[in-house]
Design an enzyme around this catalytic site. Structure first.
Site, PDB file in Angstrom:
ATOM      1  CB  SER A   1      33.956  51.121  27.846  1.00  0.00           C
ATOM      2  OG  SER A   1      34.955  50.826  26.920  1.00  0.00           O
TER       3      SER A   1
ATOM      4  CG  HIS B   1      29.977  50.220  30.236  1.00  0.00           C
ATOM      5  ND1 HIS B   1      30.692  51.051  31.065  1.00  0.00           N
ATOM      6  CD2 HIS B   1      30.892  49.423  29.630  1.00  0.00           C
ATOM      7  CE1 HIS B   1      31.974  50.769  30.958  1.00  0.00           C
ATOM      8  NE2 HIS B   1      32.122  49.780  30.100  1.00  0.00           N
TER       9      HIS B   1
ATOM     10  CD  GLU C   1      29.103  53.326  33.890  1.00  0.00           C
ATOM     11  OE1 GLU C   1      29.468  54.315  34.515  1.00  0.00           O
ATOM     12  OE2 GLU C   1      29.714  52.935  32.873  1.00  0.00           O
TER      13      GLU C   1
ATOM     14  CG  ASN D   1      35.492  53.251  31.732  1.00  0.00           C
ATOM     15  OD1 ASN D   1      36.036  52.613  32.628  1.00  0.00           O
ATOM     16  ND2 ASN D   1      35.034  52.682  30.640  1.00  0.00           N
TER      17      ASN D   1
HETATM   18  N1  CAA Z   1      33.972  34.110  36.087  1.00  0.00           N
HETATM   19  C1  CAA Z   1      33.251  33.719  37.142  1.00  0.00           C
HETATM   20  N2  CAA Z   1      33.651  33.912  38.424  1.00  0.00           N
HETATM   21  C2  CAA Z   1      34.846  34.511  38.618  1.00  0.00           C
HETATM   22  C3  CAA Z   1      35.662  34.941  37.546  1.00  0.00           C
HETATM   23  C4  CAA Z   1      35.171  34.719  36.236  1.00  0.00           C
HETATM   24  N3  CAA Z   1      35.861  35.113  35.150  1.00  0.00           N
HETATM   25  N4  CAA Z   1      36.771  35.509  38.051  1.00  0.00           N
HETATM   26  C5  CAA Z   1      36.663  35.439  39.379  1.00  0.00           C
HETATM   27  N5  CAA Z   1      35.504  34.842  39.739  1.00  0.00           N
HETATM   28  C6  CAA Z   1      34.968  34.652  41.079  1.00  0.00           C
HETATM   29  C7  CAA Z   1      35.614  33.497  41.763  1.00  0.00           C
HETATM   30  O1  CAA Z   1      34.894  32.282  41.556  1.00  0.00           O
HETATM   31  C8  CAA Z   1      35.566  33.924  43.238  1.00  0.00           C
HETATM   32  O2  CAA Z   1      34.270  33.672  43.782  1.00  0.00           O
HETATM   33  P1  CAA Z   1      34.114  33.191  45.328  1.00  0.00           P
HETATM   34  O3  CAA Z   1      35.132  33.943  46.120  1.00  0.00           O
HETATM   35  O4  CAA Z   1      32.698  33.572  45.675  1.00  0.00           O
HETATM   36  O5  CAA Z   1      34.330  31.740  45.306  1.00  0.00           O
HETATM   37  C9  CAA Z   1      35.711  35.426  43.175  1.00  0.00           C
HETATM   38  O6  CAA Z   1      35.308  35.808  41.851  1.00  0.00           O
HETATM   39  C10 CAA Z   1      37.132  35.852  43.437  1.00  0.00           C
HETATM   40  O7  CAA Z   1      37.978  35.207  42.487  1.00  0.00           O
HETATM   41  P2  CAA Z   1      39.444  34.677  42.773  1.00  0.00           P
HETATM   42  O8  CAA Z   1      39.538  34.209  44.204  1.00  0.00           O
HETATM   43  O9  CAA Z   1      39.844  33.751  41.697  1.00  0.00           O
HETATM   44  O10 CAA Z   1      40.352  35.929  42.521  1.00  0.00           O
HETATM   45  P3  CAA Z   1      40.422  37.285  43.245  1.00  0.00           P
HETATM   46  O11 CAA Z   1      39.930  37.245  44.649  1.00  0.00           O
HETATM   47  O12 CAA Z   1      41.794  37.749  42.957  1.00  0.00           O
HETATM   48  O13 CAA Z   1      39.377  38.183  42.397  1.00  0.00           O
HETATM   49  C11 CAA Z   1      38.716  39.613  40.631  1.00  0.00           C
HETATM   50  C12 CAA Z   1      39.505  38.378  41.023  1.00  0.00           C
HETATM   51  C13 CAA Z   1      37.224  39.359  40.862  1.00  0.00           C
HETATM   52  C14 CAA Z   1      38.966  39.883  39.161  1.00  0.00           C
HETATM   53  C15 CAA Z   1      39.175  40.810  41.572  1.00  0.00           C
HETATM   54  O14 CAA Z   1      40.551  40.943  41.518  1.00  0.00           O
HETATM   55  C16 CAA Z   1      38.550  42.127  41.188  1.00  0.00           C
HETATM   56  O15 CAA Z   1      37.414  42.438  41.542  1.00  0.00           O
HETATM   57  N6  CAA Z   1      39.333  42.965  40.468  1.00  0.00           N
HETATM   58  C17 CAA Z   1      38.863  44.284  40.023  1.00  0.00           C
HETATM   59  C18 CAA Z   1      38.068  44.130  38.767  1.00  0.00           C
HETATM   60  C19 CAA Z   1      37.602  45.447  38.233  1.00  0.00           C
HETATM   61  O16 CAA Z   1      37.836  46.515  38.777  1.00  0.00           O
HETATM   62  N7  CAA Z   1      36.908  45.376  37.093  1.00  0.00           N
HETATM   63  C20 CAA Z   1      36.435  46.560  36.408  1.00  0.00           C
HETATM   64  C21 CAA Z   1      37.376  46.874  35.305  1.00  0.00           C
HETATM   65  S1  CAA Z   1      36.865  48.314  34.437  1.00  0.00           S
HETATM   66  C22 CAA Z   1      35.803  47.727  33.282  1.00  0.00           C
HETATM   67  O17 CAA Z   1      35.551  46.578  33.103  1.00  0.00           O
HETATM   68  C23 CAA Z   1      35.110  48.781  32.483  1.00  0.00           C
HETATM   69  C24 CAA Z   1      35.705  49.237  31.245  1.00  0.00           C
HETATM   70  O18 CAA Z   1      34.963  49.714  30.418  1.00  0.00           O
HETATM   71  C25 CAA Z   1      37.157  49.307  30.987  1.00  0.00           C
END
Ligand code: CAA
Length: 295
Positions: free
Chosen positions: A131, A152, A164, A202
């Protein structure tokens, strides 16, 4: 076995994928690749860590089965397509290798130099999920810089729809297009970015997290109110402090430092609170404590 995308029924063009590093990102990349029908070899440093990575994938697939998104038989077929190894030599026959080890430039360079020697197919794509580390530097560690790109992914990889694609001044257009086609086949939407620190997401997301940390540090609002504000006021699934904890405060600081180093702008400077928390080992969810307590 005919490689076939379980959702679209299409055949994947890259059938043999390697993933180096089976952490949160690597195991996610391995999972979505195997789910799309590719034969996947995932490498970890030792058998114990490799088992843990497989366990993480098993759990994620079990969750998909529980939610009715995947048949039990499909889960078994996906796991069948996934092999773990502790030997980088097992990447020899891969058509695409995605490196997803910890953000350590020297380690990544060593891996790219070794992959260049190991991977037999001259047309294979060598990609990094970094990243923050310039793809150009990793490409320059090989004798095939035109075949090196950044791929990414975002966490959690099975859920986040974006990839990305990072291109460099040396990357070949055909290689870039094949990397994009593969990412699309495994269900990701692709955006392209030049090889500049932070790429697109990012570069926008990290200064926002840093601003939230500064706001909390200055006592303008409580951490809960900052997070609730952005969840309910901007419809973000997680607030900035919660999300920084989720990604890891060490990763957040590392990316901020890389951005600061590249652009020399105060908006990328790590706030003292973030620096102290990382020094104290408060790394977020993975260490049990960050802005919030997870124990
Ligand atoms: N594997 C598979 N499926 C998953 C999962 C995993 N690890 N985590 C969540 N899910 C799925 C669930 O099965 C659920 O699917 P359905 O609704 O279709 O049944 C869905 O995702 C939602 O999950 P939950 O209900 O358990 O939880 P939630 O609604 O609180 O969502 C989350 C959790 C998806 C993590 C949500 O909070 C989210 O999108 N958060 C933001 C994540 C984000 O911004 N990520 C980017 C970070 S930056 C990065 O990664 C880049 C870097 O370089 C730093």
């Amino acid at each position: 076995m005919i490689a076939c995308n379980v959702e679209t029924g299409d055949t994947v063009t890259i059938e043999r994928v390697g993933v180096v590093g089976g952490g949160l990102m690597g195991s996610g990349i391995a999972e979505v690749s195997a789910k799309a029908g590719a034969d996947v070899v995932m490498m970890e440093v030792n058998a114990e860590v490799a088992e843990k990575s497989l366990g993480r994938i098993d759990k994620s697939l079990a969750r998909a089965v529980e939610r009715g998104k995947l048949e039990e038989a499909e889960k078994a077929a996906i796991l069948d397509r996934l092999n773990v190894t502790t030997d980088l030599g097992d990447m020899a026959d891969r058509q695409l290798v995605v490196e997803a080890v910890t953000e350590n430039e020297d380690l990544k360079k060593q891996i790219f130099t070794s992959l260049d020697e190991i991977v037999a197919d001259d047309d294979a794509i060598l990609a990094s999920n970094t990243s923050s580390i310039p793809i150009t530097r990793l490409a320059a560690a090989t004798n095939r810089p035109d075949h090196v790109v950044g791929m990414h992914f975002f966490s959690p990889v099975p859920v986040m729809a974006l990839m990305e694609l990072v291109t460099t001044v040396m990357s070949d257009e055909g290689v870039e297009d094949r990397a994009q086609a593969f990412a699309e086949e495994i269900g990701k939407t692709v955006i392209r970015a030049q090889d500049r620190a932070g790429f697109v997401v990012n570069m926008l997301l990290v200064p926002y997290w840093l601003a939230a940390i500064r706001m909390y540090e200055a006592g303008i609002a409580s951490k809960e109110d900052i997070d609730t504000g952005m969840k309910l006021g901007a419809n973000h699934p997680m607030g900035p402090l919660e999300l920084a904890d989720f990604v890891g405060l060490d990763v957040t600081k590392f990316v901020a430092d890389v951005l600061f180093d590249e652009y020399k702008e105060p908006l990328y400077a790590s706030p003292p609170l973030l620096t102290r928390m990382v020094e104290a080992g408060l790394l977020g969810r993975k260490s049990g404590r960050g802005f919030y307590n997870y124990t």
